[in-house]
Design an enzyme around this catalytic site. Structure first.
Site: not given
Lengths: 198, 345
Positions: B213, B254-256
């Protein structure tokens, strides 16, 4: 049936006859491989299946197996101590047996234990009527009372029996209260009570 | 306090000290000056024998709560609750009550005592037995309860430990990311190695789509973690909807995120899929009325580009392609070149 009772039967079988016998019983009775949890409840027929499987595997009559279980229970240290709170000598212990359900309720409100009522007490002779959650409960109590007589150092003849109409009895003839040394019972708990593990 | 002189005379009870001691093993008889004149057998044992007779009360006891209310006749008045501490054993307290003896206490007071809450300590410290307690005393029941409670707690503690172990191993074996419900890293790795091992003798055709992200940290920092969680759930929904049945969508950091897209060999198909995802991610989702604006950068590795597809190498290549997307301005898709990345890095 309360998990404590099932767990006690499990521990009895495993301690006395080994893990292989217990695995056999687990399979035969269709139990969870982890066995019983002491603080849970189980259907009554689970206990009956365990007893049937053990009787088959050990080739023991029901009464003998149940007497052995009762005697084993009285030797589990926390339980032995709790039973010894019943009285200073074996006579007092016998006389206090009608308080057993009340004492048990104080500790564990949901644990049903056999109900003993003294039908007749004549000198050293007691006849208890036993009501309990499984057939043969008088044999369990006879085994337990015999082991407790040893514990107190008393000499007594104890036999399970039943009335003509099938009510279960235990007959105790107390010959001598101070026959032998008996095991010690110090009111003060020796250290913290350890959980009884299988 | 009613004046006993005005009441009709009550019958007197006379009994021997022995009988009294049997009834009240912890009785204490003080004369009007506070000197000990008699003790019950259990109290005698605690105070160190009958030698205490003739010694002052104050040598052995300290008054607890009742001190402020103490009156004449030493310290006691009829019927008042007493709380005493043993001077020789400061950890042991006693409680009880006193009655005056004789006319207005001219014979002193009789005090009946019992152990307080430190019963178990007292039993241990003084080596007491059942015979030391009056049958009317609930001491035995209290001791019994204390042991029963300890035994039950022991069982419960053991049960808790078993449950905690089971919980930990269940967590270790979990295959789902709790927030988004997507597969987790572990599940993804299992699925990837299963896919690779099932390929023997067949030309493999799948794609790894690595999504990272953009601007997610800004959302988290400005609107808080709750907003971040909403965004992650939204991303999960987009990826799940863009993937096809049978594809694996995993949150691996986390945002992967990584998708394992099956049965695909056409790079244009996967690139189009990636662009669709990005354009949907760029539509703001709202948290508490505030728009959360993010985007995504994507790197894609296709198994058909490899002679012998290797999971670690493909992941490293997809990752390298992802960073090309980031470097070139984010919000775009890049196709990996096989062997572009050093898979050991």
């Amino acid at each position: 049936m309360h998990g404590l009772i099932n767990k006690a039967v499990q521990t009895f079988l495993r301690d006395n006859y080994g893990a292989a016998l217990w695995r056999h019983v687990v399979q035969e009775a269709g139990l969870d491989p982890n066995g019983f949890e002491a603080m849970m409840h189980y259907d009554d027929d689970v206990t009956e299946r365990v007893l049937q499987a053990a009787m088959g595997a050990l080739d023991k009559p029901r009464v003998v197996l149940l007497e052995d279980i009762g005697a084993y229970l009285a030797r589990v240290e926390p339980l032995r101590r709790l039973l010894r709170f019943g009285g200073a000598d074996y006579w007092e212990f016998l006389a206090s047996l009608d308080e057993l359900p009340g004492r048990t309720r104080m500790a564990l409100p949901d644990l049903e234990v056999p109900r003993l009522s003294v039908n007749a007490a004549n000198g050293g002779r007691f006849t208890f009527e036993v009501e309990g959650p499984l057939p043969g409960v008088s044999a369990v109590m006879a085994g337990l009372l015999r082991a407790m007589a040893d514990d107190y150092g008393a000499l007594a003849l104890i036999e399970p029996s039943e009335t003509a109409d099938g009510r279960e009895l235990v007959q105790v003839a107390l010959l001598e209260t101070d026959y032998a040394e008996g095991r010690s019972f110090d009111l003060a708990m020796p250290g913290a009570v350890e959980a009884h593990h299988a | 306090m009613p004046d006993s002189g005005s009441l009709p005379p009550q019958p007197l009870i006379a009994m021997s000290a022995g009988a009294l001691g049997q009834l009240m093993p912890m009785a204490l008889w003080l004369d009007p000056r506070g000197t000990i004149r008699g003790v019950g057998p259990t109290l005698a044992r605690i105070l160190g024998g009958r030698a205490v007779i003739g010694t002052p009360f104050d040598v052995h006891f300290r008054l607890g709560r009742a001190r402020a209310r103490a009156q004449e006749t030493g310290h006691f008045s009829n019927g008042r609750r007493l709380h005493l501490w043993l001077r020789a054993n400061p950890g042991v307290s006693l409680r009880g009550s006193a009655v005056e003896l004789g006319y207005r206490g001219e014979e002193g007071v009789l005090v009946n005592l019992t152990f307080g809450i430190q019963l178990a300590e007292a039993v241990r410290g003084f080596g007491l037995t059942e015979a030391d307690f009056s049958p009317c005393d609930l001491a035995m029941e209290l001791l019994y309860l204390q042991e029963a409670k300890a035994a039950v707690l022991g069982e419960l503690r053991a049960l808790n430990m078993r449950l905690e172990d089971a919980r930990r191993s269940a967590l270790d074996q979990a295959l789902t990311d709790p927030l988004t419900g997507l597969a987790n890293r572990r599940a993804f790795d299992l699925e990837l190695s299963r896919t690779l091992s099932g390929l023997e003798g067949r030309r493999p055709s799948f794609a790894l789509v690595h999504v990272d992200l953009d601007h997610f940290k800004a959302v988290n920092d400005s609107l808080g973690h709750a907003a971040g969680d909403i965004v992650l759930e939204y991303v999960a929904r987009v990826l799940r909807e863009e993937a096809r049945r049978g594809d694996v969508v995993a949150r691996v950091g986390g945002d992967e995120f990584i998708l394992l897209v099956r049965e695909v060999s056409d790079p244009e198909f996967v690139l189009a899929m990636g662009r669709r995802m990005i354009s949907r991610l760029e539509q703001p989702c709202f948290y508490a009325g505030e728009p959360c604006r993010i985007s995504g950068s994507i790197g894609i590795a296709l198994s058909v580009d490899y002679v012998e597809p290797d999971g670690a190498q493909m992941l490293a290549d997809a990752d390298a392609a992802l960073y090309v997307s980031k470097r070139e301005g984010r919000g775009r898709c890049t196709l990996a070149k096989p062997g572009q990345a050093d898979s050991s890095g």
